[in-house]
Design a protein around this motif. Structure first.
Motif, PDB file in Angstrom:
ATOM      1  N   LEU A 116       0.835  -1.205   0.000  1.00 16.33           N
ATOM      2  CA  LEU A 116       0.000   0.000   0.000  1.00 16.33           C
ATOM      3  C   LEU A 116       0.867   1.252   0.000  1.00 16.33           C
ATOM      4  CD1 LEU A 116      -2.763  -1.172   2.493  1.00 16.33           C
ATOM      5  CD2 LEU A 116      -2.982  -0.882   0.022  1.00 16.33           C
ATOM      6  N   GLU A 117       2.036   1.179   0.625  1.00 14.18           N
ATOM      7  CA  GLU A 117       2.960   2.325   0.634  1.00 14.18           C
ATOM      8  C   GLU A 117       3.401   2.645  -0.793  1.00 14.18           C
ATOM      9  OE1 GLU A 117       3.316  -0.321   2.628  1.00 14.18           O
ATOM     10  OE2 GLU A 117       2.756   0.610   4.537  1.00 14.18           O
ATOM     11  N   PHE A 118       3.792   1.619  -1.518  1.00 14.80           N
ATOM     12  CA  PHE A 118       4.211   1.811  -2.905  1.00 14.80           C
ATOM     13  C   PHE A 118       3.063   2.414  -3.715  1.00 14.80           C
ATOM     14  CE2 PHE A 118       4.196   0.283  -7.272  1.00 14.80           C
ATOM     15  CZ  PHE A 118       5.449   0.668  -7.719  1.00 14.80           C
ATOM     16  N   LEU A 119       1.877   1.899  -3.501  1.00 15.32           N
ATOM     17  CA  LEU A 119       0.727   2.381  -4.275  1.00 15.32           C
ATOM     18  C   LEU A 119       0.371   3.814  -3.916  1.00 15.32           C
ATOM     19  CD1 LEU A 119      -1.423  -0.869  -4.243  1.00 15.32           C
ATOM     20  CD2 LEU A 119      -0.177   0.108  -6.179  1.00 15.32           C
ATOM     21  N   ARG A 120       0.606   4.202  -2.660  1.00 13.58           N
ATOM     22  CA  ARG A 120       0.357   5.585  -2.250  1.00 13.58           C
ATOM     23  C   ARG A 120       1.275   6.533  -3.017  1.00 13.58           C
ATOM     24  NH1 ARG A 120       0.769   4.470   3.598  1.00 13.58           N
ATOM     25  NH2 ARG A 120      -0.896   2.949   3.347  1.00 13.58           N
ATOM     26  N   GLU A 121       2.499   6.083  -3.243  1.00 16.70           N
ATOM     27  CA  GLU A 121       3.440   6.909  -4.017  1.00 16.70           C
ATOM     28  C   GLU A 121       3.077   6.930  -5.492  1.00 16.70           C
ATOM     29  OE1 GLU A 121       7.153   5.100  -3.016  1.00 16.70           O
ATOM     30  OE2 GLU A 121       6.930   5.715  -0.916  1.00 16.70           O
ATOM     31  N   ASN A 122       2.197   6.041  -5.879  1.00 17.36           N
ATOM     32  CA  ASN A 122       1.735   5.994  -7.269  1.00 17.36           C
ATOM     33  C   ASN A 122       0.220   6.177  -7.315  1.00 17.36           C
ATOM     34  OD1 ASN A 122       4.120   5.178  -9.157  1.00 17.36           O
ATOM     35  ND2 ASN A 122       4.374   4.029  -7.256  1.00 17.36           N
ATOM     36  N   ALA A 123      -0.235   7.168  -6.536  1.00 15.43           N
ATOM     37  CA  ALA A 123      -1.687   7.353  -6.385  1.00 15.43           C
ATOM     38  C   ALA A 123      -2.359   7.686  -7.717  1.00 15.43           C
ATOM     39  CB  ALA A 123      -1.981   8.440  -5.363  1.00 15.43           C
ATOM     40  N   HIS A 124      -1.557   8.165  -8.692  1.00 11.10           N
ATOM     41  CA  HIS A 124      -2.156   8.477  -9.993  1.00 11.10           C
ATOM     42  C   HIS A 124      -2.550   7.207 -10.740  1.00 11.10           C
ATOM     43  CE1 HIS A 124       2.035   7.620 -10.629  1.00 11.10           C
ATOM     44  NE2 HIS A 124       2.006   7.832 -11.927  1.00 11.10           N
ATOM     45  N   LEU A 125      -1.940   6.082 -10.374  1.00  5.81           N
ATOM     46  CA  LEU A 125      -2.233   4.828 -11.071  1.00  5.81           C
ATOM     47  C   LEU A 125      -2.901   3.794 -10.172  1.00  5.81           C
ATOM     48  CD1 LEU A 125       1.119   4.490 -13.046  1.00  5.81           C
ATOM     49  CD2 LEU A 125      -1.114   5.147 -13.968  1.00  5.81           C
ATOM     50  N   ARG A 126      -2.849   4.025  -8.849  1.00  3.72           N
ATOM     51  CA  ARG A 126      -3.319   2.965  -7.949  1.00  3.72           C
ATOM     52  C   ARG A 126      -4.809   2.678  -8.110  1.00  3.72           C
ATOM     53  NH1 ARG A 126      -3.770   5.355  -1.713  1.00  3.72           N
ATOM     54  NH2 ARG A 126      -5.129   7.107  -2.232  1.00  3.72           N
ATOM     55  N   ILE A 127      -5.540   3.656  -8.666  1.00  2.95           N
ATOM     56  CA  ILE A 127      -6.980   3.453  -8.870  1.00  2.95           C
ATOM     57  C   ILE A 127      -7.211   2.278  -9.817  1.00  2.95           C
ATOM     58  CG2 ILE A 127      -9.142   4.657  -9.369  1.00  2.95           C
ATOM     59  CD1 ILE A 127      -7.716   7.270  -9.092  1.00  2.95           C
ATOM     60  N   ARG A 128      -6.184   1.929 -10.594  1.00  2.00           N
ATOM     61  CA  ARG A 128      -6.335   0.813 -11.541  1.00  2.00           C
ATOM     62  C   ARG A 128      -6.132  -0.552 -10.899  1.00  2.00           C
ATOM     63  NH1 ARG A 128      -3.086   2.515 -16.955  1.00  2.00           N
ATOM     64  NH2 ARG A 128      -3.793   4.677 -17.113  1.00  2.00           N
ATOM     65  N   THR A 129      -5.836  -0.591  -9.614  1.00  2.00           N
ATOM     66  CA  THR A 129      -5.677  -1.897  -8.969  1.00  2.00           C
ATOM     67  C   THR A 129      -7.030  -2.391  -8.456  1.00  2.00           C
ATOM     68  OG1 THR A 129      -5.284  -0.950  -6.787  1.00  2.00           O
ATOM     69  CG2 THR A 129      -3.338  -1.280  -8.186  1.00  2.00           C
ATOM     70  N   ASN A 130      -7.122  -3.678  -8.211  1.00  2.00           N
ATOM     71  CA  ASN A 130      -8.372  -4.244  -7.699  1.00  2.00           C
ATOM     72  C   ASN A 130      -8.779  -3.587  -6.391  1.00  2.00           C
ATOM     73  OD1 ASN A 130      -8.603  -6.068  -9.770  1.00  2.00           O
ATOM     74  ND2 ASN A 130      -7.446  -7.665  -8.695  1.00  2.00           N
ATOM     75  N   THR A 131      -7.809  -3.444  -5.495  1.00  2.00           N
ATOM     76  CA  THR A 131      -8.111  -2.901  -4.170  1.00  2.00           C
ATOM     77  C   THR A 131      -8.693  -1.494  -4.282  1.00  2.00           C
ATOM     78  OG1 THR A 131      -6.391  -4.208  -3.125  1.00  2.00           O
ATOM     79  CG2 THR A 131      -7.115  -2.245  -1.945  1.00  2.00           C
ATOM     80  N   PHE A 132      -8.009  -0.625  -5.009  1.00  2.00           N
ATOM     81  CA  PHE A 132      -8.469   0.766  -5.035  1.00  2.00           C
ATOM     82  C   PHE A 132      -9.700   0.947  -5.913  1.00  2.00           C
ATOM     83  CE2 PHE A 132      -4.382   1.080  -3.054  1.00  2.00           C
ATOM     84  CZ  PHE A 132      -4.675   1.940  -2.016  1.00  2.00           C
ATOM     85  N   GLY A 133      -9.835   0.100  -6.914  1.00  2.46           N
ATOM     86  CA  GLY A 133     -11.071   0.115  -7.676  1.00  2.46           C
ATOM     87  C   GLY A 133     -12.247  -0.167  -6.754  1.00  2.46           C
TER      88      GLY A 133
END
Ligand code: 4AD
Ligand code: MG
Length: 482
Positions: A116-133
């Protein structure tokens, strides 16, 4: 040919598209190839479920297929058929593929299971993951449910300002709003900042709450609610605090604190039940995600219930209602207090509950949501209705398991003189609140309201544990990227 959304394609009940040609568009999540075929998992955001696209390698140009990689955006036309493979009921057999946007090998979300830390640093793309979707589809549904709840009860949504000159909570943790050139701030004769030359002619801030203006609305429209962003410049780097968060603040004329508590409980149950009814796939996914996250935890740190069970539990049980003084007695005599396990020991009546105390009460003692009322006036805001005992105010905080405080509210002091006296006692500038005091001068009425922290509720319904993971673009100390 018209595009069909994947949620629609996958809808089992209708199967209107079965054995027909469909056109789908989305982003490639994974691609698996065998000798003659490739299996592409395609997602377009309309649902957590991917559509399996089967690509006969012999039918397509190698150069084109090379670009069907994780993260690429593609358009596929093909026939929707029943799938013989495991994991999906239907699949599309591709007849035409168009690469809408390639995704070179440096696409950050190559493999599954990023932290989740890595994805926070990539918040512009994290919406494309299952979790953030899943999280952001639920976020939408939750906001919609809140609007629907209040609308159906005859509340009016009042738009309160974001820029304000008053400090509702009196905590002083506000972001300033100015159009001054900060390298050249005008000074008055005393050498102080001359705000009369600033944009609004006085110091202004981003609002910490829409309540004060909400009260003006309630004393005219009867029942209103606000739903908007609020801002706090406290330097709290916790998993429960944001510098910019969304708050829902209903305010009702002729409601006393009991009516207020009933409304809060009814609202929370309504919106949770809405999510259970309308977001099943996303909830199931998040429940499994949470279970995996907990796998290696020691037994006493594991959740006692799965996410869905926990939501149902809240619906089925009345919230426990206790006074601050009762909570104080419980905490003072509690084992962890006697054993000095609290970071903040509970000694004198009048102390402010810390989150460790709140969580003890909710998770260990009552094991369900609780509402605490009648707090000492010294730890609460100026506007709360004063009790006859002279010591407490008609405050109510709703506390949830795993979250702690989710709602803060109160009956309001409607007596002009008592309110003014409290404003003076607390050294608040009464002149800046002249308009607020006017409501107590002209046709005052008993009234109540509360503020629900939207992201705190999101934490509860998604089983996410960091508040930065339930808002698309979190704002927190030293963090304002994206
Ligand atoms: O308890 P608070 O400060 O109450 C008010 O602002 C009142 N004016 C509400 C009212 O009576 N109309 O904040 C209300 C809720 C809290 O219970 C919490 O859920 C949330 O807002 N909250 C925050 N959420 C995220 N980050 C923060 N920094 C928050 N501060 C408060
Ligand atoms: Mg509070």
């Amino acid at each position: 040919m018209k595009r069909t959304e994947i949620a629609d394609v996958l809808k089992k009940q209708t199967q209107t598209h079965l054995n027909q040609s469909v056109k789908v568009q989305g982003w490639v999540r994974t691609r698996r190839s065998s000798k003659n075929v490739a299996f592409v998992a395609l997602n377009d955001g309309s649902t957590i479920n991917h559509l399996q696209v089967v690509v006969d390698l012999g039918k397509f140009d190698e150069a084109l297929l090379k670009d069907v990689t994780t993260g690429a955006c593609i358009t596929v036309v093909g026939v929707l058929v029943e799938s013989s493979g495991q994991g999906q009921a239907v699949e599309v057999h591709a007849e035409e593929i168009i690469i809408t946007g390639t995704s070179p090998a440096d696409y950050p979300l190559q493999k599954k299971g990023h932290s989740l830390e890595f994805l926070r640093e990539n918040a512009h793309l994290r919406i494309r993951t299952n979790t953030f979707g899943a999280v952001f589809r639920i976020r939408h549904a939750l906001a919609f449910a809140i609007h629907r709840f209040f609308n159906d009860k005859g509340f009016f949504w009042l738009h309160t300002p974001i820029i304000t000159a008053s400090d509702c909570e009196g905590a002083g943790s506000m972001f300033n709003v100015t159009s001054f050139d900060l390298n050249d701030v005008p000074k008055d004769a005393q050498g102080e900042t001359d705000y009369s030359l600033d944009f609004f002619g006085k110091p202004t801030h981003l609002t910490v709450s829409g309540q004060l203006e909400g009260e003006l609305g309630a004393l005219a429209l009867g029942k209103i609610y606000t739903f908007g962003p609020t801002f706090r410049a406290e330097n709290s780097n916790t998993t429960r605090h944001l510098s910019e968060f969304w708050m829902i603040e209903p305010e009702m004329a002729f409601y006393d604190i009991i009516d207020n508590m009933n409304l809060a409980e009814e609202m929370l149950k309504y919106v949770i039940s809405y999510i259970l009814d309308n977001c099943k796939d996303d909830l199931v996914f998040l429940q499994e995600r949470r279970a995996k996250e907990q796998m290696n935890k020691p037994k006493n740190e594991k959740d006692v219930m799965g996410l869905i069970e926990r939501l149902e539990f809240v619906l089925q049980n009345p919230f426990e209602r206790i006074t601050y003084t009762e909570a104080y007695e419980i905490l003072k005599n509690a084992k962890p207090n006697k054993k000095k396990q609290f970071v903040f020991p509970v000694e004198e009546w009048g102390f402010d509950l810390q989150s460790e105390h709140e969580r003890f009460l909710v998770e260990k003692h009552f094991k369900k949501p609780i509402i605490i009322t009648d707090y000492p006036k010294s730890i609460k805001a100026f506007y709360m209705k004063q009790n006859e005992d002279g010591k407490t105010v008609r405050a109510m905080d709703v506390l949830f398991p795993q979250i702690g405080e989710i709602i803060g509210g109160s009956q309001r002091e409607e007596n002009h003189d008592k309110l003014l006296q409290r404003i003076k006692e607390m050294n608040i500038d009464e002149k800046s609140l002249w308009w607020y005091l006017d409501t107590r001068k002209f046709g005052t009425a008993p009234h109540s309201g509360y503020g629900l922290g939207f992201e705190r509720l999101m934490l509860f319904v998604t089983a996410m544990t960091n508040i930065r993971d339930v808002i698309p673009f979190p704002r927190a100390p030293l963090s304002a990227e994206f």
